[in-house]
Design a protein around this motif. Structure first.
Motif, mmCIF file in Angstrom:
data_model
loop_
_atom_site.group_PDB
_atom_site.id
_atom_site.type_symbol
_atom_site.label_atom_id
_atom_site.label_comp_id
_atom_site.label_asym_id
_atom_site.label_seq_id
_atom_site.Cartn_x
_atom_site.Cartn_y
_atom_site.Cartn_z
ATOM 1 N N THR A 119 -12.511 19.297 112.922
ATOM 2 C CA THR A 119 -12.617 19.208 111.459
ATOM 3 C C THR A 119 -13.750 18.239 111.116
ATOM 4 O O THR A 119 -14.163 17.437 111.950
ATOM 5 N N ASN A 167 -4.636 31.945 94.921
ATOM 6 C CA ASN A 167 -5.712 32.376 95.809
ATOM 7 C C ASN A 167 -5.646 33.846 96.197
ATOM 8 O O ASN A 167 -5.758 34.196 97.365
ATOM 9 N N GLU A 216 -8.646 27.477 100.786
ATOM 10 C CA GLU A 216 -9.545 26.356 101.024
ATOM 11 C C GLU A 216 -8.699 25.153 101.373
ATOM 12 O O GLU A 216 -7.799 24.785 100.643
ATOM 13 N N MET A 217 -8.983 24.497 102.487
ATOM 14 C CA MET A 217 -8.215 23.320 102.860
ATOM 15 C C MET A 217 -8.635 22.149 101.984
ATOM 16 O O MET A 217 -9.822 21.920 101.781
ATOM 17 N N THR A 218 -7.650 21.422 101.463
ATOM 18 C CA THR A 218 -7.984 20.362 100.525
ATOM 19 C C THR A 218 -8.323 19.056 101.227
ATOM 20 O O THR A 218 -9.056 18.250 100.704
ATOM 21 N N HIS A 219 -7.755 18.835 102.413
ATOM 22 C CA HIS A 219 -7.935 17.501 102.985
ATOM 23 C C HIS A 219 -9.165 17.370 103.863
ATOM 24 O O HIS A 219 -9.812 16.365 103.876
ATOM 25 N N THR A 220 -9.498 18.408 104.627
ATOM 26 C CA THR A 220 -10.701 18.316 105.436
ATOM 27 C C THR A 220 -11.121 19.716 105.846
ATOM 28 O O THR A 220 -10.284 20.594 106.013
ATOM 29 N N LYS A 221 -12.428 19.900 106.008
ATOM 30 C CA LYS A 221 -12.917 21.239 106.337
ATOM 31 C C LYS A 221 -12.871 21.475 107.841
ATOM 32 O O LYS A 221 -13.191 20.597 108.622
ATOM 33 N N PRO A 222 -12.492 22.675 108.241
ATOM 34 C CA PRO A 222 -12.469 22.982 109.664
ATOM 35 C C PRO A 222 -13.878 23.222 110.180
ATOM 36 O O PRO A 222 -14.736 23.677 109.446
ATOM 37 N N ARG A 232 -13.579 15.730 109.180
ATOM 38 C CA ARG A 232 -13.044 14.381 109.230
ATOM 39 C C ARG A 232 -13.119 13.800 110.647
ATOM 40 O O ARG A 232 -13.404 12.625 110.845
ATOM 41 N N GLY A 284 -7.170 19.547 113.697
ATOM 42 C CA GLY A 284 -7.918 20.742 113.360
ATOM 43 C C GLY A 284 -7.214 22.000 113.815
ATOM 44 O O GLY A 284 -6.255 21.960 114.568
ATOM 45 N N PRO A 285 -7.718 23.131 113.354
ATOM 46 C CA PRO A 285 -7.124 24.410 113.725
ATOM 47 C C PRO A 285 -7.482 24.765 115.156
ATOM 48 O O PRO A 285 -8.594 24.516 115.593
ATOM 49 N N VAL A 321 -0.250 26.590 103.295
ATOM 50 C CA VAL A 321 -0.531 25.732 102.148
ATOM 51 C C VAL A 321 -1.870 25.065 102.396
ATOM 52 O O VAL A 321 -2.314 24.943 103.522
ATOM 53 N N SER A 322 -2.499 24.611 101.307
ATOM 54 C CA SER A 322 -3.883 24.183 101.452
ATOM 55 C C SER A 322 -4.032 22.761 101.978
ATOM 56 O O SER A 322 -5.105 22.352 102.328
ATOM 57 N N HIS A 323 -2.940 21.989 102.041
ATOM 58 C CA HIS A 323 -3.134 20.614 102.508
ATOM 59 C C HIS A 323 -2.798 20.441 103.981
ATOM 60 O O HIS A 323 -2.619 19.334 104.455
ATOM 61 N N SER A 324 -2.660 21.535 104.712
ATOM 62 C CA SER A 324 -2.248 21.366 106.082
ATOM 63 C C SER A 324 -2.583 22.588 106.901
ATOM 64 O O SER A 324 -2.520 23.709 106.413
ATOM 65 N N TYR A 325 -2.938 22.371 108.185
ATOM 66 C CA TYR A 325 -3.175 23.508 109.062
ATOM 67 C C TYR A 325 -1.877 24.029 109.645
ATOM 68 O O TYR A 325 -1.858 24.877 110.506
ATOM 69 N N TYR A 365 -3.653 16.593 109.919
ATOM 70 C CA TYR A 365 -5.107 16.462 109.939
ATOM 71 C C TYR A 365 -5.724 17.070 111.175
ATOM 72 O O TYR A 365 -6.918 17.179 111.296
#
Ligand code: SF4
Ligand code: SF4
Lengths: 260, 580
Positions: free
Chosen positions: A65, B507, A116-122, A67, B37-38, B249-253, B35
Motif C-alpha cells: 500500500t 458505488n 475506493e479504499m479510504t485509508h490507503t491506496k493499494p 502507506r 495491503g491486499p 467496505v471502503s475502510h478495510s481490505y 492497513y
C-alpha cells in the motif's frame, strides 16, 4: 548507541506475520534477546512501542500500500542497517506472483470491484528493495530459527553473516534422503535457496521452493539434471513462480541463458 | 466532532487500527480498519495444481497456518473424492490441537492478561508473575512441538498432504506428547480458574448470533461437515454462503460477513456457547462451574472460553495418542484419479469458523473462496466497540474509550493477516432487494419513511416514493421531516419494521437498488451520514435495530428538482413491487 545496547526495530508490512511469530517463538532465547538489545518497535509483542533512531531495522512483509511505502522510507531514514526478513520482504512473497502490472490490476478489480479504499491506496506487491536500499536478506517462508539467531547474534556484535549461496539439495544430501527426483516427484530443491534444513524432502515431500530462488548457483547443471530425469521444464518454471515473487524475472533470464 | 483512534493495535496479530468518531453525545462511527495491503490470495492459486495450492494457501496466515492446512485439505479431498485413512484423520486432529493450544496460550497469557493485570506487555508482567509466564511459555512451546512433529515445522509445514501425510510421527514421539500433556494438567486447571474468574468489565454486553462447526455425534470438536448457529439452524458445508454473504467496505481490505443482515460472532466463545454442554471430564466439570449467562452477551469472555478449550485439548491429546497408536502401519497417502470437482472444507481455527472452497477443472484449481474468522467477526468487533464507547460516553468516561475499545478488539483475538484475505466480490444479484423486502413484509408490519432532500435532484427519490405510496392508499407512511419534527414513531413497537427509502451512494450503477440494515449505514459513514438524526429520533431501541434502508444509487445529487431517468425507473420498480 545508548547505554551500550543496540536499538532494534521489528516492523511488519503486508504478509502472514510468520516471521515475527517465528521470532516470538525463539521463546527461550527471546527473554535474553529483549535484555541484550533495546527493542523499539515490535507490534506483535508489546503495547508500548516507541520509535526513533535505530541501529538495526528488521522488516517483514511486502510493500502493498502507499502507506507502507511511506513507513518503509521512514524506517530506512532512521536505521543504520535494514534487514529484509522472510520471503515477502526479500522477493515480494506469494502476493508478488503477478509480476505483470496489468494482470495485477485485473485481479485486484475482480476481488474488490471499484470501491475506493479510504485509508490507503493499494499498490502492486513488491519486495522492500524495490523502494529502499537493503543491507542484508534473510529468506524463507517463514525464516528459519537457526538462520535468524545466527544473524541476530552476529548483528548484535556488529557484523553480518555471509549469505547462503547453496541450493536445498546440499543439505538434503547431508541428511541422506533418497532423492525424490529419482522417484519421479518434481522437487524444487535444486533451484531453491538453502536454509530450511531440507525439511520437506526429510518428510518425503518435495520442496515447493519457499526459500525463493537460489542465487549465484550453477543453474546449467541443474537444468540438465531436471531435463535428463524427464521433468517438464515449463511446469517446473511455473512452479518456481509460486515463491519467487518479482525475482522470478531475473531467475528465468539466468535459467534461460543456462539452458541455451 | 472528535475522533479517537488507535492506529497500531499492539498485541494484535498484524497491522490494523480502530477508531471512533464522537458527534456531540453520539458515537457515530466506529471503524475497525486493516492497513495491511491486499494479497489477492484467492487469485494466486488459480491455474496451479491442487498440491501447489495446498502448499500456498496456508500462507494467508502464519498464526493459523495449520487450520488453513486442514481446511484446504478437507476442501480438496472433498473435491477429489478422497477418503483418508483413520490414522491420518487422527494425526490431523492432533496437529490441530497443537495449533489451538499454541494460539490460545499465547493469546490468553501473553496478549490479554497484561490488559487485565495492568501491564504494558508480558515481559513487564514477568517480574511479578514469573511462574505463570514461564509455564505458559512452556505450554506454548509444547504446542509448537506438537505442530512441528506432525506438520514438519512450526510454521507452514508441508508434511500434511492431499490423501494423508508424507511421514508419520514415531511411537516414541507420540508417547512423549501424551506424557507431557498429562504433566500439564494441574497448570491447565489453574489456567481455567484464572481466566474464568477475571473481572471482565460489563461494558459491552449485547446479544449476538454465534456460529461454529457442528462436530457431529454430540462431541465437542474443531471441524465438521455442517455449520451450527446459536439459533439452532444448521447448514451443510457446501451451503456456507447462506451464512456468510460477503461484502467489501471502503475502510478495510478485510471483507465482511453478515447473516440475514445481522453481524455474528465466531471463535472460542461461539463454540463454548454452542457446544459447551458437550464437554466431558474435568473440562465438563469446570464448564458447569463457571459458565453463566454473561458468556452469551459479553465478548470479553472469549478469554475464559479459550481457557476451557485449552483444557479440552489437554484432555483430548492423550486419548488421541492412544487411538493413533492402535494403527501400527503408516498408511500411504491416498492417490486420486479425479481431475475435476468441487469441495468445501470447514474447520474451527483458534479464532473461529474457517471455510475453504475449491473447484478443480482438468487437474488445475479453477475457483477459490476462503472465508476467515476475522472477516466474519469484523462487523461484531465494530458493533461491540460502538456499544462500549457509547456506554462510556453516556456515563462521562470518555477518557476510557480508547483503552476499552482496544480491550474489546483484543478479546476477539483478530488476526489481521487472515483478514487481509480476499474473496470474489459477489455483487448482490439483481432482484435480491425484492426478497429482502418480502422477508420484512412477511415477518412484521412495515412503516415506510421517505428520506432525502426535495431540492437535490435524485436525493428526492425517497420522498417521491413515500408520497406516491400515500397516493396509493398505503397506511403508515411518513416523510423524514415529519418524524424528526413530530415524534411520529411513538406507538410503534418491535412488531414494526422501519423501512426508509433514500438515495444511497454504494458505488454502483445509477438506479441500482439495495436493502441495508440501518445500523450498518450508521456505522459506515462512507455510505451516508444523514441517518444519524433519524437514529436519534427513534427512541425505541428495538425499532432502531429493526430498521432498513432501501437505497437507490443516485446519478446526481446536485441542486435541482429533476430525478434522473435511471432513478425514476428504480422508483417505479419499487412501487410496482410494493403494490403487488
Ligand atoms: S529430494 Fe529434492 S532437495 Fe533432496 S536432493 Fe532430491 S531434488 Fe534435492
Ligand atoms: S524444502 Fe523447500 S518448501 Fe520445504 S521448507 Fe525448505 S525451501 Fe521451503
Amino acid at each position: 548507541m545508548n547505554n551500550g545496547k543496540l536499538k532494534i526495530g521489528i516492523y511488519e508490512l503486508t504478509g502472514c506475520a510468520g516471521d515475527a511469530l517465528l521470532i516470538l517463538d525463539c521463546e527461550k532465547e527471546l527473554l535474553d534477546i529483549f535484555k541484550a538489545v533495546d527493542i523499539q518497535s515490535f507490534l506483535m509483542a508489546s503495547s508500548d512501542n516507541r520509535d526513533g533512531k535505530l541501529d538495526i531495522a528488521l522488516v517483514e512483509g511486502s510493500v502493498s500500500t502507499e502507506r507502507e511505502i511511506e513507513e518503509l522510507k521512514d524506517i530506512r531514514e532512521r536505521a543504520e542497517i535494514v534487514i529484509a526478513i522472510g520471503l515477502c520482504a526479500t522477493v515480494g512473497g506469494i502476493q508478488a506472483r503477478f509480476t505483470d502490472p496489468n494482470e495485477w490490476k485485473k485481479k485486484y478489480k475482480e476481488v474488490y470491484g471499484d470501491i475506493e479504499m479510504t485509508h490507503t491506496k493499494p499498490v502492486q506487491s513488491k519486495p522492500i528493495d524495490a523502494y529502499i536500499k537493503v543491507d542484508y536478506y534473510l529468506p524463507g517462508c517463514p525464516i528459519g530459527k537457526e538462520q535468524f539467531l545466527d544473524l541476530f547474534t552476529r548483528a548484535v556484535k556488529g557484523t553480518l553473516p555471509e549469505r547462503y549461496p547453496r541450493p536445498v539439495c546440499v543439505t538434503c544430501k547431508y541428511n541422506e534422503n533418497d532423492c525424490l527426483l529419482n522417484k519421479g516427484i518434481p522437487c524444487l530443491g535444486p533451484l531453491t535457496a538453502d536454509g530450511c534444513g531440507s525439511i520437506c524432502p526429510n518428510h518425503n515431500v518435495p520442496c515447493f521452493g519457499c526459500w525463493g530462488p537460489v542465487e549465484g548457483a550453477n543453474l546449467t547443471s541443474e537444468y540438465y539434471l531436471l531435463k535428463e530425469k524427464g521433468f517438464d521444464i515449463e511446469s517446473i518454471k511455473k512452479r518456481m513462480a509460486n515463491y519467487s515473487g518479482t525475482k522470478l524475472i531475473d531467475f528465468l533470464k539466468q535459467f534461460k541463458k543456462e539452458s541455451k | 466532532m472528535k475522533k479517537i483512534s488507535v492506529d497500531h493495535l499492539a498485541r494484535v496479530e498484524g497491522n490494523g487500527g480502530i477508531s471512533a468518531t464522537i458527534d456531540g453525545k453520539v458515537v457515530s462511527d466506529v471503524k475497525f480498519s486493516i492497513y495491511e495491503g491486499p494479497r489477492l490470495i484467492e487469485k494466486l492459486t488459480i491455474g496451479l495444481t491442487p498440491e501447489e495450492d495446498v502448499s500456498m494457501s496456508p500462507r494467508i496466515c502464519a498464526i493459523c497456518s495449520l487450520s488453513h492446512k486442514n481446511a484446504v485439505l478437507r476442501s480438496m479431498e472433498n473435491a477429489l473424492n478422497i477418503k483418508i485413512h483413520p490414522k491420518s484423520y487422527l494425526c490431523r486432529e492432533l496437529m490441530h490441537m497443537g495449533e489451538m493450544v499454541e494460539s490460545h496460550s499465547l493469546h490468553t497469557y501473553y496478549l490479554s492478561l497484561p490488559d487485565y493485570l495492568g501491564y504494558p506487555n508480558a515481559i513487564a508482567m514477568a517480574s511479578d508473575f514469573e511462574l505463570e509466564v514461564k509455564i505458559a511459555l512452556e505450554m506454548k512451546h509444547f504446542a509448537n512441538h506438537i505442530m512441528k512433529v506432525l506438520s514438519g515445522r512450526y510454521i507452514h509445514g508441508e508434511n500434511p498432504i492431499i490423501g494423508g501425510f508424507g511421514t508419520f510421527p514415531s511411537r516414541d514421539e507420540l508417547i512423549f506428547i501424551k506424557n507431557r500433556a498429562i504433566q500439564f494438567m494441574p497448570f491447565v486447571k489453574k489456567t481455567v480458574d484464572l481466566f474464568c474468574t477475571l473481572d471482565y468489565p460489563d461494558v459491552p454486553e449485547k446479544e449476538t448470533i454465534y456460529a461454529c462447526c457442528e462436530p457431529g455425534n454430540s462431541n465437542y470438536g474443531f471441524w465438521g461437515d455442517e455449520i451450527l448457529l446459536s439459533t439452532g439452524e444448521k447448514f451443510f458445508r457446501d451451503d456456507y454462503q447462506k451464512l456468510t454473504n460477503e461484502f467489501v467496505v471502503s475502510h478495510s481490505y478485510c471483507k465482511r460477513s453478515r447473516y440475514k443482515g445481522k453481524p455474528y460472532s465466531v471463535g472460542a466463545l461461539a463454540r463454548v456457547n454452542n457446544l459447551g454442554e458437550r464437554f466431558k471430564g474435568e473440562t465438563g466439570k469446570m464448564y458447569k462451574k463457571y459458565f453463566n449467562k454473561r458468556w452469551h452477551v459479553n465478548p470479553l469472555f472469549h478469554n475464559a472460553a479459550q481457557a476451557l478449550e485449552i483444557s479440552y485439548c489437554f484432555e483430548r491429546i492423550p486419548e488421541l495418542v492412544d487411538e493413533i497408536l492402535k494403527y501400527e502401519e503408516d498408511p500411504k497417502a491416498v492417490k486420486y484419479t479425479a481431475k475435476s470437482g468441487k469441495g468445501t472444507g470447514l474447520v474451527e481455527a483458534p479464532r473461529g469458523l474457517l471455510i475453504h472452497h475449491h473447484e478443480i477443472t482438468d487437474g488445475r484449481v479453477s475457483l477459490v473462496d476462503i472465508i476467515t474468522p476475522t472477516a466474519q467477526n469484523a462487523e461484531d468487533i465494530e458493533r461491540y466497540c460502538q456499544i462500549a464507547a457509547q456506554k462510556l460516553l453516556d456515563s462521562g468516561k470518555e477518557d476510557k474509550i480508547k483503552e476499552r475499545m482496544e480491550l474489546v478488539v483484543r478479546a476477539f483475538d483478530p488476526c489481521i493477516s487472515c483478514s487481509a484475505h480476499m474473496a470474489e466480490v459477489t455483487h448482490t444479484p439483481s432482484g435480491s432487494w425484492k426478497n429482502k423486502l418480502e422477508e420484512i413484509r412477511k415477518n412484521s408490519s412495515p412503516v415506510y419513511i421517505g428520506a432525502g432532500q426535495q431540492d437535490r435532484s435524485d436525493d428526492a427519490c425517497g420522498i417521491d416514493i413515500a408520497q406516491k405510496l400515500r397516493g396509493l392508499g398505503f397506511k403508515d407512511v411518513w416523510l423524514g421531516s415529519e418524524i424528526i419534527r413530530d415524534d411520529k414513531l411513538e406507538g410503534y413497537t418491535e412488531k414494526n419494521t422501519l423501512v426508509f427509502f433514500d438515495a444511497v451512494d454504494f458505488n454502483e450503477k445509477a438506479g441500482k437498488i439495495t436493502v441495508l440494515p440501518l445500523e450498518y449505514i450508521l456505522t459506515h459513514s462512507s455510505i451516508s451520514h444523514k441517518f444519524v438524526p433519524f437514529a436519534a429520533s427513534i427512541k425505541n431501541l428495538s425499532l432502531q435495530k429493526n430498521a432498513y434502508v432501501v437505497g437507490i444509487q443516485p446519478d446526481s445529487v446536485a441542486r435541482g428538482n429533476k430525478i434522473s431517468p435511471s432513478v425514476q425507473k428504480a422508483v417505479r420498480e419499487i412501487l410496482n413491487h410494493l403494490r403487488n
